[in-house]
Write an enzyme that holds these catalytic residues in place. Structure first.
Site, PDB file in Angstrom:
ATOM      1  N   LYS A   1       0.832  -1.208   0.000  1.00 46.16           N
ATOM      2  CA  LYS A   1       0.000   0.000   0.000  1.00 46.16           C
ATOM      3  C   LYS A   1       0.867   1.259   0.000  1.00 46.16           C
ATOM      4  CE  LYS A   1      -2.173   3.344   2.657  1.00 46.16           C
ATOM      5  NZ  LYS A   1      -1.707   4.163   3.794  1.00 46.16           N
TER       6      LYS A   1
ATOM      7  N   HIS B   1     -10.187   1.304   3.371  1.00 47.45           N
ATOM      8  CA  HIS B   1     -11.473   1.688   2.784  1.00 47.45           C
ATOM      9  C   HIS B   1     -11.632   1.099   1.383  1.00 47.45           C
ATOM     10  CE1 HIS B   1     -11.986   4.442   6.130  1.00 47.45           C
ATOM     11  NE2 HIS B   1     -10.810   4.999   5.855  1.00 47.45           N
TER      12      HIS B   1
END
Length: 521
Positions: free
Chosen positions: A370, A390
């Site tokens: 990420k 999310h």
């Protein structure tokens, strides 16, 4: 008148009366009949009988002596008394003579063939064949799991190699090849629906100048700046990470001149004590873990910069650093100058492909897919679908990945292939905004939660799974987060995003720091 008797009838009458006057011994044939050749079965019996010839036994048998009975008479034959007769055990019944032993004629060959038939030989060989097969397989396995020591020339057991990347990424390939979603049309539909609510998002044409007050997620020109800013933003709020970055600027200053002008003096951070780095970023949460990671990364960058500088100066073909073939002469000279001036930098990653750059970034401690993907997307301006908590949650609800199989890293690998490049930047931004603000798609909401009735623009596309909060529980949780001390937006986000930062040795420190994190803003 007496009946006339023929000579034949007289002879029959005489033969009939003779036994009545005296006993007649059993008749013997003038010569025994020809002995037939025994069958294979009888030959087997003969071999068994021949073994017993050395110890013959006497048998007593009841013998019935029959007199010759004229043909056509109805008289019964007279039974004689019992007579004990010695019988040879090799004598066949019905006066067929003695059993032919295995030594007579060609019976020996037939007996041997009967005793050891081909079928039995095959059965006897099968176990040996199986053992041989097992032995061959063992040898093959041993060769496959052994390697030769070049120095000694002897086979040694091969140790398990470390994975090329510790996160199981599959660059250029999806881990779910049979999963058809998302299609380009599905991606465009979600982008259009969310843009109506959260605004149209477009990638900037140029990277903005670095801010000294906002850490961001890598929207700065310097790759090293972007990497550490993104690391500081993990498992905390934007406001907290910005305070932590400002603490670094205040404590160690900015470069005032030279190639690294405007960037944090990362070499000063590297040379500082760990305690000083901790004090500078402690307002951002997870300070003990993040300070150690920053120091380790900067030491690695220093060594890499030295190695690349020496390889470029020597200009040896074998020693040319990776990516140097894609750099111009000025870029190579700038890299040498930065190393001579002790300006730590990762800008040489611009010369690598996206996959090579990402694999280089995730080798640093505390940097996962990420964080590396954010550096590619915001700093290097490469299309990359970064997956935070999310984005991951909404990708599962949209059925873009197998909901029960996917994790954040496999979701990144899958969507990196499926999502069109031109939609990766806007969809990443829109899904994060929607996941934070939608009353139905936030992590800690459920039916009855505040503003649930306002609906969701992608309601018809999602299937929400996992534990959901009731309205009352969700409200209580929200109040608790405002009053309590919690560094992350939610427990889910904190746990998932801190996985890249925390090693097994840091679990206790991580647990302590979570309780000391700043209030949610």
């Amino acid at each position: 008148m007496a009946a006339r008797m023929t000579r034949g009838a007289a002879a029959k009458e005489a033969a009939f009366l003779a036994p009545l006057n005296e006993e007649t011994p059993p008749q013997q044939l003038s010569s025994p009949p020809a002995t037939p050749v025994p069958s294979k079965k009888k030959a087997v019996l003969a071999k068994k009988s021949s073994k017993q010839q050395s110890t013959p036994k006497m048998k007593t048998q009841e013998i019935t002596t029959n007199a010759a009975t004229p043909v056509g008479t109805g008289r019964k034959r007279k039974r004689a008394g019992l007579v004990k007769v010695e019988e040879d055990i090799n004598e066949l019944p019905h006066n067929l003579g003695k059993v032919i032993t295995a030594s007579d004629g060609n019976v020996k060959d037939e007996v041997e063939e009967e005793v050891e038939p081909p079928l039995k030989k095959e059965r006897a060989r099968k176990p040996a064949a199986k053992k041989k097969d097992i032995k061959d397989i063992d040898e093959i396995v041993a060769k496959a799991t052994a390697t030769t020591d070049p120095a000694e020339g002897s086979p040694t057991k091969k140790s398990r190699k470390a994975k090329a990347n510790p996160y199981g990424l599959t660059p250029g390939e999806t881990p779910y090849p049979d999963w058809p979603h998302p299609t380009p049309e599905e991606c465009q539909e979600v982008n259009d629906l969310l843009s109506k609510v959260h605004g149209v998002v477009q990638a900037p044409k140029t990277v903005p100048a670095p801010s000294t007050t906002v850490s961001g997620c890598g929207e700065v020109p310097s790759i090293l700046d972007a990497l550490i800013r993104t690391l500081l933003s993990a498992a905390t709020t934007g406001a907290n990470s910005s305070r932590a970055f400002k603490g670094l600027v205040d404590s160690f200053g900015l470069l005032k001149e030279g190639i690294g002008k405007g960037s944090v003096d990362w070499d000063a951070v590297r040379r500082a004590d760990l305690k000083d780095v901790f004090e500078a970023i402690k307002s951002g949460g997870l300070a003990a873990t993040k300070s150690k990671r920053i120091k380790e990364i900067l030491e690695m960058v220093l060594e890499e910069n030295k190695a690349r500088r020496n390889a470029l100066v020597e200009a040896k073909e074998a020693g040319t650093p990776k990516g140097a073939e894609n750099e111009t002469g000025n870029q190579k000279q700038a890299e040498i100058t930065r190393a001579d001036e002790h300006v730590l930098s990762l800008d040489h990653l611009h010369a690598l492909s996206s996959d090579e750059a990402l694999n280089t970034l995730i080798k640093y401690p505390g940097i996962g897919p990420k964080t590396a993907s954010c550096v590619l997307l915001f700093c290097m301006q490469r299309p990359s679908f970064a997956v935070d908590t999310h984005v991951f949650r909404l990708c599962k609800w949209l059925n873009w990945v197998p909901p029960t199989k996917a994790n954040r890293n496999s979701t990144y690998s899958h969507c990196e292939v499926k999502v069109p490049d031109e939609l990766k930047y806007p969809l990443h931004q829109l899904l994060i905004r929607h996941g934070k603000t939608c009353p139905r798609c936030r992590a800690a909401t459920g039916e009855g939660s505040e503003d649930w009735d306002k609906g969701c623009p992608i309601e018809h596309l999602v299937t929400r799974t996992g534990k959901r909060k009731s309205g009352k529980e969700g409200l209580m949780k929200k109040k608790k987060n405002k009053k309590g001390k919690k560094g992350a937006e939610s427990e889910e986000e904190s746990e998932e995003e801190s996985e890249e930062l925390v090693d097994e040795d840091d679990e206790e420190e991580h647990a302590d720091e979570e309780s000391e994190a700043e209030d949610k803003e």
